[in-house]
Design a protein around this motif. Sequence first.
Motif, PDB file in Angstrom:
ATOM      1  N   GLY A   1       0.823  -1.205   0.000  1.00  9.99           N
ATOM      2  CA  GLY A   1       0.000   0.000   0.000  1.00  9.99           C
ATOM      3  C   GLY A   1       0.850   1.245   0.000  1.00  9.99           C
ATOM      4  N   PHE A   2       0.229   2.345  -0.399  1.00 13.46           N
ATOM      5  CA  PHE A   2       0.934   3.619  -0.432  1.00 13.46           C
ATOM      6  C   PHE A   2      -0.037   4.721  -0.050  1.00 13.46           C
ATOM      7  N   ALA A   3       0.432   5.638   0.775  1.00 20.86           N
ATOM      8  CA  ALA A   3      -0.361   6.797   1.173  1.00 20.86           C
ATOM      9  C   ALA A   3       0.539   8.023   1.211  1.00 20.86           C
ATOM     10  N   ARG A   4      -0.029   9.141   0.807  1.00 22.77           N
ATOM     11  CA  ARG A   4       0.696  10.416   0.862  1.00 22.77           C
ATOM     12  C   ARG A   4      -0.126  11.374   1.719  1.00 22.77           C
ATOM     13  N   ALA A   5       0.537  11.998   2.685  1.00 17.54           N
ATOM     14  CA  ALA A   5      -0.137  12.927   3.587  1.00 17.54           C
ATOM     15  C   ALA A   5      -0.514  14.217   2.867  1.00 17.54           C
ATOM     16  N   LYS A   6      -1.612  14.809   3.305  1.00 18.99           N
ATOM     17  CA  LYS A   6      -1.973  16.145   2.846  1.00 18.99           C
ATOM     18  C   LYS A   6      -0.915  17.109   3.352  1.00 18.99           C
ATOM     19  N   ALA A   7      -0.712  18.199   2.632  1.00 16.56           N
ATOM     20  CA  ALA A   7       0.264  19.210   3.044  1.00 16.56           C
ATOM     21  C   ALA A   7      -0.049  19.681   4.462  1.00 16.56           C
ATOM     22  N   GLY A   8       0.969  19.676   5.294  1.00 15.47           N
ATOM     23  CA  GLY A   8       0.822  20.105   6.672  1.00 15.47           C
ATOM     24  C   GLY A   8       0.346  19.004   7.611  1.00 15.47           C
ATOM     25  N   LYS A   9       0.024  17.835   7.085  1.00 14.78           N
ATOM     26  CA  LYS A   9      -0.480  16.726   7.894  1.00 14.78           C
ATOM     27  C   LYS A   9       0.524  15.574   7.985  1.00 14.78           C
ATOM     28  N   GLU A  10       1.744  15.791   7.533  1.00 18.07           N
ATOM     29  CA  GLU A  10       2.745  14.735   7.480  1.00 18.07           C
ATOM     30  C   GLU A  10       2.999  14.105   8.856  1.00 18.07           C
ATOM     31  N   ARG A  11       3.239  14.911   9.854  1.00 22.78           N
ATOM     32  CA  ARG A  11       3.543  14.404  11.201  1.00 22.78           C
ATOM     33  C   ARG A  11       2.313  13.712  11.797  1.00 22.78           C
ATOM     34  N   GLU A  12       1.148  14.271  11.571  1.00 23.31           N
ATOM     35  CA  GLU A  12      -0.081  13.685  12.114  1.00 23.31           C
ATOM     36  C   GLU A  12      -0.340  12.296  11.513  1.00 23.31           C
ATOM     37  N   LEU A  13      -0.112  12.146  10.206  1.00 25.12           N
ATOM     38  CA  LEU A  13      -0.283  10.832   9.581  1.00 25.12           C
ATOM     39  C   LEU A  13       0.757   9.858  10.110  1.00 25.12           C
ATOM     40  N   GLU A  14       2.006  10.301  10.218  1.00 24.94           N
ATOM     41  CA  GLU A  14       3.043   9.418  10.753  1.00 24.94           C
ATOM     42  C   GLU A  14       2.707   8.972  12.172  1.00 24.94           C
ATOM     43  N   ASP A  15       2.229   9.880  12.986  1.00 26.20           N
ATOM     44  CA  ASP A  15       1.861   9.521  14.358  1.00 26.20           C
ATOM     45  C   ASP A  15       0.720   8.504  14.382  1.00 26.20           C
ATOM     46  N   ALA A  16      -0.259   8.667  13.499  1.00 23.64           N
ATOM     47  CA  ALA A  16      -1.385   7.730  13.432  1.00 23.64           C
ATOM     48  C   ALA A  16      -0.902   6.343  13.020  1.00 23.64           C
ATOM     49  N   ILE A  17       0.022   6.298  12.076  1.00 19.04           N
ATOM     50  CA  ILE A  17       0.573   5.016  11.628  1.00 19.04           C
ATOM     51  C   ILE A  17       1.378   4.362  12.750  1.00 19.04           C
TER      52      ILE A  17
END
Length: 118
Positions: free
Chosen positions: A28-44
């Motif tokens: 799978g592949f996912a790309r964070a929305k701009a400004g949401k990079e850290r939030e997505l990484e934390d969720a993962i």
Amino acid sequence: MSTPDDTVPDGLMPADVLASTTPVAVYGFARAKAGKERELEDAIRAIIPAVRAERGYEQYAVHTSEERPGSFAFYERWSSGQDIARHVQQPHMQDYFGKLGDLVEGDLEAEWLRPLID
């Protein structure tokens, strides 16, 4: 595939994967929305220990790239289709899927894989 719970993305798992009695894997592949990079990484990062404790789990690895911050590649392997179906219904996964609409640019990409030899 539509599921009873709307938080699981439609079409996430094909019927033949769900019916498999042999190991299944997904890239799978996912790309964070701009400004949401850290939030997505934390969720993962938050779901990894729970995923690895699930029945039927064989491998769950997530990678990112310094050249493409906010991009995440997933590799999962499960003992059967039933195991991955149960996986996406777990409370930690339901919570995670519920967050993705605000965090991920576009749709999640998934490519389903079968082992050449079991």
